[in-house]
Motif scaffolding. Structure first.
Motif, short mmCIF file in Angstrom:
data_model
loop_
_atom_site.label_atom_id
_atom_site.label_comp_id
_atom_site.label_asym_id
_atom_site.label_seq_id
_atom_site.Cartn_x
_atom_site.Cartn_y
_atom_site.Cartn_z
N THR A 139 1.51 7.17 -6.39
CA THR A 139 0.55 8.21 -6.78
C THR A 139 0.58 9.45 -6.06
O THR A 139 0.23 10.49 -6.80
CB THR A 139 -0.90 7.60 -6.16
N GLY A 140 0.96 9.43 -4.80
CA GLY A 140 1.21 10.94 -4.16
C GLY A 140 2.30 11.73 -4.74
O GLY A 140 2.06 12.99 -4.89
N PRO A 166 -3.90 9.47 -11.05
CA PRO A 166 -4.55 8.78 -10.19
C PRO A 166 -5.44 7.95 -10.70
O PRO A 166 -6.16 6.94 -10.35
CB PRO A 166 -5.15 9.81 -9.40
N SER A 200 0.89 4.25 -2.74
CA SER A 200 0.85 5.51 -2.22
C SER A 200 1.80 6.50 -2.46
O SER A 200 1.58 7.72 -3.01
CB SER A 200 0.50 5.59 -0.75
N ILE A 216 0.76 -1.10 0.08
CA ILE A 216 0.09 -0.01 0.00
C ILE A 216 0.79 1.12 0.09
O ILE A 216 0.63 2.21 -0.74
CB ILE A 216 -0.95 0.03 1.29
N ALA A 217 1.74 1.29 0.92
CA ALA A 217 2.92 2.27 0.87
C ALA A 217 3.42 2.59 -0.53
O ALA A 217 3.61 3.82 -1.03
CB ALA A 217 3.83 2.04 1.95
#
Length: 288
Positions: A140-141, A149, A137, A133-134
């Motif tokens: 995407t971040g 996105p 993220s 997940i990190a």
């Protein structure tokens, strides 16, 4: 080369073959070939290759009854959904980015397994899911080099569909070999995209030699060859070791995108990819 070395080479060839899909998909789009057309031809041509190889090796078995119904559903819905989302993702992101995000599917497989058997939750699996997940993220971040996105969301849906396909296919694999199951899944997926293309009036044969060459490469190099070499590698190494070696796939996709399409490779892409692959490796360890 000894049998183990041959197995490792086969799995690496498989990973490298699958890794070409993103680059070839972008070339096909640039040639004006619609997604339903690309995927219809991909699965039809790949089906012919796989069936021919299995028939020549006297390993071809025709499924019947419930196994056949499951195989058709897996291909027409599960594998087709994953493939469609993958190619749709290429319209928003780079090939390397799509390859990295799709590789979150083992995390979804673990989530499905934990829903059925929550007692198997371990610190290693939780850490693996957190890293995966990190990684997504971070990519995407940071929004690097085309990490749209919308594309991330589309490809995550594809990863979810692929995980569901893998999970549900276990029922059929109790009574048949992976090669035979794949031989039935591929034509079922082809039918789905023929129907989608017909309904949307988007089916049209490639008009250039490059277009036909790209579609042929997608069917052979990015589909049939990697499927067959991966199963051959499993026979020599076992599923766990073969899966670990196959984690080179997203890295190869990023490399191919940079070399052939000039896609930039940023620190965020590398860091996010490392986190996802590390999570996948921990999932393999935690699932043993």
């Amino acid at each position: 080369m000894d049998d183990e070395s041959v197995g490792m080479l086969l799995v690496f060839i498989s990973a490298a073959g699958f890794a070409t899909l993103g680059v070839l998909g972008i070339v096909a789009a640039e040639e004006g070939i619609s997604i339903p057309t690309v995927l219809s031809l991909r699965f039809l041509l790949a089906s012919a290759i796989v069936w021919a190889v299995l028939w020549y090796g006297e390993r071809l078995t025709l499924l019947t009854g419930r196994s056949l119904r499951y195989a058709i559903a897996l291909g027409a819905v599960g594998y087709a959904s994953m493939s469609g989302m993958y190619f749709l993702g290429l319209e928003f992101m780079t090939a390397g980015m799509v390859g990295i995000v799709l590789y979150t599917y083992p995390a979804f497989v673990v989530c499905f397994a934990l829903l059925v058997r929550p007692e198997r939750v371990t610190r290693i699996l939780l850490l693996a899911l957190g890293l995966t997940i990190a990684g997504v993220s971070l990519i995407t971040g940071a929004n690097p080099a085309g990490a749209d996105p919308r594309g991330v969301a589309v490809v995550l849906v594809g990863a979810f569909a692929y995980a569901a396909y893998i999970t549900l296919s276990q029922r059929v694999l109790r009574t048949t070999s992976p090669e035979v199951l794949t031989a039935h899944v591929l034509p079922a997926a082809a039918v789905t995209f023929i129907l989608v293309g017909t309904a949307t009036d988007s089916l049209a044969l490639p008009e250039t030699a490059l277009g036909w060459g790209t579609v042929a490469a997608i069917a052979a190099i990015a589909t049939a060859v990697p499927v067959l070499t991966f199963f051959a590698g499993i026979q020599r190494l076992g599923a766990s070791r073969a899966s670990i070696i196959s984690t080179v796939e997203p890295g190869v996709t990023v490399l191919l995108g940079a070399v052939f399409l000039g896609e930039p490779v940023t620190a965020a892409i590398v860091a996010g990819g490392v986190l996802i692959v590390t999570g996948v490796l921990l999932i393999q360890r935690g699932s043993d």
